[in-house]
Design a protein around this motif. Structure first.
Motif, PDB file in Angstrom:
ATOM      1  N   ILE A  65      -0.922 -11.043   1.538  1.00  0.00           N
ATOM      2  CA  ILE A  65      -1.870 -11.128   1.238  1.00  0.00           C
ATOM      3  C   ILE A  65      -2.848 -11.551  -0.243  1.00  0.00           C
ATOM      4  CG2 ILE A  65      -3.229  -8.848   1.351  1.00  0.00           C
ATOM      5  CD1 ILE A  65      -5.464 -10.355   3.180  1.00  0.00           C
ATOM      6  N   ASP A  66      -2.063 -10.593  -1.156  1.00  0.00           N
ATOM      7  CA  ASP A  66      -2.486 -10.597  -2.696  1.00  0.00           C
ATOM      8  C   ASP A  66      -2.089 -12.213  -3.199  1.00  0.00           C
ATOM      9  OD1 ASP A  66      -3.591  -8.122  -2.442  1.00  0.00           O
ATOM     10  OD2 ASP A  66      -1.877  -7.373  -3.758  1.00  0.00           O
ATOM     11  N   SER A  67      -0.915 -12.640  -2.788  1.00  0.00           N
ATOM     12  CA  SER A  67      -0.343 -13.934  -3.197  1.00  0.00           C
ATOM     13  C   SER A  67      -0.645 -14.995  -2.334  1.00  0.00           C
ATOM     14  CB  SER A  67       1.081 -13.931  -3.701  1.00  0.00           C
ATOM     15  OG  SER A  67       1.738 -13.637  -2.354  1.00  0.00           O
ATOM     16  N   ASP A  68      -1.252 -14.669  -1.025  1.00  0.00           N
ATOM     17  CA  ASP A  68      -1.517 -15.745  -0.106  1.00  0.00           C
ATOM     18  C   ASP A  68      -0.030 -16.558   0.431  1.00  0.00           C
ATOM     19  OD1 ASP A  68      -2.711 -16.865   2.323  1.00  0.00           O
ATOM     20  OD2 ASP A  68      -3.528 -18.450   0.949  1.00  0.00           O
ATOM     21  N   ARG A 150      -5.457 -14.022   7.933  1.00  0.00           N
ATOM     22  CA  ARG A 150      -5.073 -14.726   6.817  1.00  0.00           C
ATOM     23  C   ARG A 150      -3.628 -15.222   6.850  1.00  0.00           C
ATOM     24  NH1 ARG A 150      -7.512 -13.115   1.617  1.00  0.00           N
ATOM     25  NH2 ARG A 150      -6.128 -14.406   0.785  1.00  0.00           N
ATOM     26  N   ALA A 151      -2.768 -14.544   7.498  1.00  0.00           N
ATOM     27  CA  ALA A 151      -1.318 -15.125   7.562  1.00  0.00           C
ATOM     28  C   ALA A 151      -1.515 -16.253   8.674  1.00  0.00           C
ATOM     29  CB  ALA A 151      -0.685 -14.158   8.237  1.00  0.00           C
ATOM     30  N   MET A 152      -2.194 -16.238   9.515  1.00  0.00           N
ATOM     31  CA  MET A 152      -2.505 -17.156  10.805  1.00  0.00           C
ATOM     32  C   MET A 152      -3.058 -18.457  10.197  1.00  0.00           C
ATOM     33  SD  MET A 152      -3.316 -15.340  14.386  1.00  0.00           S
ATOM     34  CE  MET A 152      -4.847 -14.770  13.836  1.00  0.00           C
ATOM     35  N   ASP A 153      -3.923 -18.298   9.214  1.00  0.00           N
ATOM     36  CA  ASP A 153      -4.535 -19.413   8.637  1.00  0.00           C
ATOM     37  C   ASP A 153      -3.687 -20.287   7.829  1.00  0.00           C
ATOM     38  OD1 ASP A 153      -6.902 -19.118   9.796  1.00  0.00           O
ATOM     39  OD2 ASP A 153      -7.849 -18.095   8.008  1.00  0.00           O
TER      40      ASP A 153
END
Length: 281
Positions: A65-68, A150-153
Protein backbone atom coordinates in the motif's frame (compact mmCIF):
# COMPACT_ATOMS: atom_id res chain seq x y z
CA UNK A 1 -4.24 22.04 -41.89
CA UNK A 2 -5.79 19.36 -39.62
CA UNK A 3 -9.15 18.27 -40.96
CA UNK A 4 -12.15 17.14 -38.97
CA UNK A 5 -11.78 13.71 -40.54
CA UNK A 6 -8.18 13.45 -39.28
CA UNK A 7 -9.28 14.41 -35.78
CA UNK A 8 -11.99 11.78 -35.86
CA UNK A 9 -9.43 9.16 -36.95
CA UNK A 10 -7.07 10.10 -34.12
CA UNK A 11 -9.87 10.02 -31.53
CA UNK A 12 -11.17 6.74 -32.90
CA UNK A 13 -7.70 5.23 -32.78
CA UNK A 14 -7.26 6.33 -29.18
CA UNK A 15 -10.59 4.84 -28.16
CA UNK A 16 -9.67 1.57 -29.87
CA UNK A 17 -6.36 1.37 -28.00
CA UNK A 18 -8.09 2.19 -24.71
CA UNK A 19 -10.70 -0.51 -25.29
CA UNK A 20 -7.99 -3.02 -26.17
CA UNK A 21 -6.10 -2.21 -22.96
CA UNK A 22 -9.25 -2.55 -20.86
CA UNK A 23 -10.02 -5.85 -22.54
CA UNK A 24 -6.49 -7.09 -21.83
CA UNK A 25 -6.77 -6.05 -18.17
CA UNK A 26 -10.09 -7.87 -17.86
CA UNK A 27 -8.63 -11.08 -19.33
CA UNK A 28 -5.62 -10.83 -17.02
CA UNK A 29 -7.85 -10.30 -13.98
CA UNK A 30 -9.77 -13.47 -14.83
CA UNK A 31 -6.55 -15.43 -14.35
CA UNK A 32 -5.64 -13.82 -11.01
CA UNK A 33 -6.80 -14.52 -7.47
CA UNK A 34 -6.40 -12.14 -4.55
CA UNK A 35 -6.22 -13.33 -0.93
CA UNK A 36 -5.90 -11.56 2.40
CA UNK A 37 -3.64 -13.27 4.96
CA UNK A 38 -4.30 -11.80 8.41
CA UNK A 39 -3.87 -12.50 12.11
CA UNK A 40 -0.97 -12.46 14.55
CA UNK A 41 2.65 -13.65 14.60
CA UNK A 42 2.24 -16.98 12.82
CA UNK A 43 0.35 -15.12 10.08
CA UNK A 44 3.24 -12.64 9.90
CA UNK A 45 5.63 -15.59 9.70
CA UNK A 46 8.50 -16.31 12.08
CA UNK A 47 10.20 -18.92 9.91
CA UNK A 48 13.38 -18.90 7.81
CA UNK A 49 13.43 -17.41 4.32
CA UNK A 50 16.23 -19.80 3.35
CA UNK A 51 13.85 -22.71 3.79
CA UNK A 52 10.96 -21.02 2.00
CA UNK A 53 9.87 -21.95 -1.52
CA UNK A 54 10.47 -20.15 -4.82
CA UNK A 55 7.62 -18.78 -6.93
CA UNK A 56 8.47 -18.45 -10.60
CA UNK A 57 8.35 -14.92 -12.05
CA UNK A 58 4.87 -13.73 -12.98
CA UNK A 59 3.06 -16.34 -10.88
CA UNK A 60 2.81 -14.66 -7.47
CA UNK A 61 2.76 -11.11 -6.15
CA UNK A 62 2.13 -9.17 -2.97
CA UNK A 63 0.51 -5.77 -2.74
CA UNK A 64 2.26 -2.86 -1.04
CA UNK A 65 0.00 0.00 0.00
CA UNK A 66 2.95 2.35 0.60
CA UNK A 67 4.01 2.16 -3.05
CA UNK A 68 0.55 1.19 -4.38
CA UNK A 69 2.20 -1.53 -6.42
CA UNK A 70 2.47 -5.27 -6.92
CA UNK A 71 5.82 -6.78 -5.95
CA UNK A 72 7.12 -10.26 -6.78
CA UNK A 73 6.23 -12.54 -3.88
CA UNK A 74 9.12 -13.99 -1.92
CA UNK A 75 10.12 -14.26 1.71
CA UNK A 76 10.40 -12.26 3.83
CA UNK A 77 6.85 -11.53 2.64
CA UNK A 78 4.69 -8.76 4.03
CA UNK A 79 5.59 -5.12 4.57
CA UNK A 80 6.17 -2.87 7.57
CA UNK A 81 3.32 -0.58 6.58
CA UNK A 82 0.21 0.70 8.32
CA UNK A 83 0.34 -1.28 11.58
CA UNK A 84 1.39 -4.56 9.97
CA UNK A 85 4.69 -6.41 9.94
CA UNK A 86 7.12 -8.07 7.56
CA UNK A 87 7.92 -11.78 8.00
CA UNK A 88 10.82 -12.58 10.31
CA UNK A 89 11.92 -14.07 7.98
CA UNK A 90 9.77 -16.83 6.44
CA UNK A 91 5.99 -17.13 6.05
CA UNK A 92 3.22 -19.32 4.59
CA UNK A 93 2.72 -16.97 1.62
CA UNK A 94 5.15 -18.39 -0.98
CA UNK A 95 4.18 -22.00 -0.24
CA UNK A 96 0.50 -21.12 -0.50
CA UNK A 97 0.95 -19.16 -3.74
CA UNK A 98 3.18 -21.77 -5.39
CA UNK A 99 0.81 -24.64 -4.59
CA UNK A 100 -2.30 -22.70 -5.59
CA UNK A 101 -0.71 -21.63 -8.88
CA UNK A 102 0.47 -25.16 -9.66
CA UNK A 103 -3.03 -26.55 -9.07
CA UNK A 104 -5.12 -23.86 -10.77
CA UNK A 105 -2.78 -22.00 -13.11
CA UNK A 106 -3.97 -18.72 -11.59
CA UNK A 107 -1.61 -15.93 -10.64
CA UNK A 108 -1.83 -15.25 -6.91
CA UNK A 109 -1.85 -11.81 -5.27
CA UNK A 110 -1.32 -11.71 -1.52
CA UNK A 111 -2.38 -8.87 0.77
CA UNK A 112 -0.48 -9.35 4.04
CA UNK A 113 -2.13 -7.80 7.10
CA UNK A 114 -0.82 -9.37 10.29
CA UNK A 115 0.70 -8.16 13.53
CA UNK A 116 2.46 -10.26 16.14
CA UNK A 117 0.71 -10.53 19.49
CA UNK A 118 -2.58 -9.07 18.27
CA UNK A 119 -5.77 -10.34 19.90
CA UNK A 120 -9.25 -11.00 18.59
CA UNK A 121 -11.04 -9.74 21.73
CA UNK A 122 -10.19 -6.40 23.34
CA UNK A 123 -9.98 -8.05 26.78
CA UNK A 124 -6.99 -10.05 25.55
CA UNK A 125 -5.16 -7.06 24.10
CA UNK A 126 -1.63 -6.25 25.26
CA UNK A 127 0.33 -3.12 24.41
CA UNK A 128 1.77 -2.51 21.88
CA UNK A 129 0.30 -5.38 19.88
CA UNK A 130 -3.24 -4.21 19.28
CA UNK A 131 -6.51 -6.04 18.74
CA UNK A 132 -8.79 -6.82 15.82
CA UNK A 133 -11.71 -5.70 17.99
CA UNK A 134 -13.48 -2.40 17.31
CA UNK A 135 -12.33 -1.42 20.80
CA UNK A 136 -8.68 -2.16 20.02
CA UNK A 137 -6.00 0.47 20.58
CA UNK A 138 -4.67 0.04 17.03
CA UNK A 139 -6.88 0.19 13.91
CA UNK A 140 -5.86 -3.25 12.65
CA UNK A 141 -9.25 -4.12 11.19
CA UNK A 142 -9.73 -0.82 9.35
CA UNK A 143 -6.11 -0.95 8.13
CA UNK A 144 -6.68 -4.42 6.66
CA UNK A 145 -9.89 -3.32 4.95
CA UNK A 146 -8.16 -0.27 3.51
CA UNK A 147 -5.25 -2.34 2.22
CA UNK A 148 -7.55 -4.89 0.57
CA UNK A 149 -9.71 -2.21 -1.06
CA UNK A 150 -6.64 -0.43 -2.40
CA UNK A 151 -5.33 -3.72 -3.78
CA UNK A 152 -8.65 -4.43 -5.50
CA UNK A 153 -8.68 -0.93 -7.00
CA UNK A 154 -5.13 -1.37 -8.25
CA UNK A 155 -5.60 -4.81 -9.77
CA UNK A 156 -9.32 -4.84 -10.62
CA UNK A 157 -9.33 -8.30 -9.04
CA UNK A 158 -12.01 -9.16 -6.43
CA UNK A 159 -11.05 -10.69 -3.10
CA UNK A 160 -11.26 -14.49 -3.26
CA UNK A 161 -10.94 -15.17 0.45
CA UNK A 162 -9.55 -14.29 3.87
CA UNK A 163 -6.97 -16.64 5.43
CA UNK A 164 -6.90 -16.24 9.21
CA UNK A 165 -4.13 -17.40 11.59
CA UNK A 166 -4.77 -16.00 15.06
CA UNK A 167 -5.78 -17.03 18.56
CA UNK A 168 -2.66 -17.51 20.69
CA UNK A 169 -3.10 -14.19 22.50
CA UNK A 170 -6.74 -14.96 23.30
CA UNK A 171 -5.84 -18.47 24.46
CA UNK A 172 -3.34 -17.00 26.91
CA UNK A 173 -6.03 -14.59 28.15
CA UNK A 174 -8.43 -17.51 28.69
CA UNK A 175 -5.73 -19.30 30.70
CA UNK A 176 -5.25 -16.11 32.73
CA UNK A 177 -9.05 -15.94 33.32
CA UNK A 178 -9.24 -12.53 31.67
CA UNK A 179 -11.45 -13.85 28.87
CA UNK A 180 -14.07 -16.58 28.57
CA UNK A 181 -14.31 -19.00 25.63
CA UNK A 182 -17.75 -17.59 24.79
CA UNK A 183 -16.37 -14.04 24.67
CA UNK A 184 -13.66 -15.18 22.27
CA UNK A 185 -16.25 -16.94 20.11
CA UNK A 186 -18.45 -13.85 19.99
CA UNK A 187 -15.46 -11.68 19.02
CA UNK A 188 -14.48 -14.06 16.22
CA UNK A 189 -18.02 -14.22 14.88
CA UNK A 190 -18.19 -10.42 14.99
CA UNK A 191 -14.88 -10.15 13.13
CA UNK A 192 -16.17 -12.33 10.29
CA UNK A 193 -19.33 -10.23 10.11
CA UNK A 194 -17.38 -6.97 10.01
CA UNK A 195 -15.10 -8.20 7.22
CA UNK A 196 -18.11 -9.26 5.19
CA UNK A 197 -19.92 -5.99 5.76
CA UNK A 198 -16.91 -4.06 4.46
CA UNK A 199 -15.74 -6.34 1.65
CA UNK A 200 -18.35 -8.85 0.49
CA UNK A 201 -21.18 -10.59 2.32
CA UNK A 202 -20.24 -13.90 0.71
CA UNK A 203 -16.47 -13.72 1.10
CA UNK A 204 -15.03 -17.08 2.24
CA UNK A 205 -13.25 -17.03 5.59
CA UNK A 206 -10.58 -19.71 5.98
CA UNK A 207 -9.11 -20.50 9.41
CA UNK A 208 -6.00 -22.34 10.50
CA UNK A 209 -6.69 -23.79 13.93
CA UNK A 210 -4.48 -22.30 16.64
CA UNK A 211 -1.61 -24.47 17.86
CA UNK A 212 -0.20 -25.02 21.35
CA UNK A 213 2.22 -23.04 23.51
CA UNK A 214 5.00 -25.43 24.58
CA UNK A 215 5.14 -26.06 28.33
CA UNK A 216 1.97 -24.04 28.92
CA UNK A 217 -1.56 -25.08 29.90
CA UNK A 218 -3.36 -26.37 26.81
CA UNK A 219 -6.78 -25.49 28.24
CA UNK A 220 -7.03 -22.00 26.72
CA UNK A 221 -5.67 -23.21 23.41
CA UNK A 222 -8.15 -26.08 23.23
CA UNK A 223 -10.94 -23.59 24.03
CA UNK A 224 -9.86 -21.38 21.13
CA UNK A 225 -9.64 -24.35 18.76
CA UNK A 226 -13.10 -25.54 19.83
CA UNK A 227 -14.64 -22.11 19.29
CA UNK A 228 -12.94 -21.73 15.91
CA UNK A 229 -14.44 -25.07 14.87
CA UNK A 230 -17.83 -24.02 16.26
CA UNK A 231 -17.83 -20.83 14.17
CA UNK A 232 -16.96 -22.88 11.09
CA UNK A 233 -19.87 -25.20 11.86
CA UNK A 234 -22.34 -22.38 12.51
CA UNK A 235 -21.43 -19.60 10.06
CA UNK A 236 -21.93 -20.02 6.33
CA UNK A 237 -18.79 -20.14 4.17
CA UNK A 238 -16.40 -20.23 7.14
CA UNK A 239 -14.02 -23.19 6.89
CA UNK A 240 -11.20 -24.80 8.84
CA UNK A 241 -8.42 -25.35 6.30
CA UNK A 242 -5.68 -26.70 8.57
CA UNK A 243 -6.00 -28.54 11.88
CA UNK A 244 -2.66 -30.15 12.80
CA UNK A 245 -0.88 -27.18 14.43
CA UNK A 246 -1.39 -28.88 17.82
CA UNK A 247 0.99 -31.62 16.62
CA UNK A 248 3.85 -29.33 15.62
CA UNK A 249 5.95 -29.91 18.74
CA UNK A 250 6.08 -33.67 18.22
CA UNK A 251 6.78 -33.17 14.51
CA UNK A 252 9.67 -30.81 15.25
CA UNK A 253 7.92 -27.96 13.46
CA UNK A 254 8.26 -25.30 16.16
CA UNK A 255 10.86 -22.52 15.90
CA UNK A 256 10.51 -21.75 19.61
CA UNK A 257 7.79 -22.29 22.20
CA UNK A 258 4.89 -21.01 20.08
CA UNK A 259 5.99 -20.04 16.56
CA UNK A 260 5.98 -22.39 13.59
CA UNK A 261 9.28 -23.04 11.82
CA UNK A 262 9.59 -22.89 8.05
CA UNK A 263 8.86 -26.57 7.55
CA UNK A 264 5.60 -26.09 9.42
CA UNK A 265 4.76 -22.86 7.58
CA UNK A 266 5.42 -24.53 4.21
CA UNK A 267 3.17 -27.43 5.18
CA UNK A 268 0.37 -25.06 6.22
CA UNK A 269 0.67 -22.98 3.05
CA UNK A 270 0.57 -25.99 0.74
CA UNK A 271 -2.29 -27.70 2.59
CA UNK A 272 -4.57 -24.65 2.68
CA UNK A 273 -3.89 -23.96 -0.99
CA UNK A 274 -5.03 -27.49 -1.84
CA UNK A 275 -8.18 -27.13 0.27
CA UNK A 276 -9.07 -23.65 -0.99
CA UNK A 277 -8.48 -24.54 -4.63
CA UNK A 278 -10.93 -27.43 -4.26
CA UNK A 279 -13.53 -25.15 -2.70
CA UNK A 280 -13.15 -22.32 -5.24
CA UNK A 281 -12.71 -24.34 -8.39
Amino acid sequence: MVTKEAIRLVIGSGLFVTMQLLSLMTVQAQHQRLFLIAGQSNAVGQGDMHGSVYCKPGSAFEYSIDSDSLLPLSDPAGRNELHFEKANTGSISPSFALTYHNITGHEVIIVSAARGGSSCHAKAELDPYGSWSVAGRLPLFSDAVEKVKRAMDKTRVPLSGIIWLQGERDANAINDKKLTPQEYKDALRNLVSRFRKELNQDIPFYMVLTGYYKDHDVYGFNCVREQQQAIANEVNNVSIVYTDTNLFEERGWLKDSIHYNQQGLNAIGAAIAETISEKLN
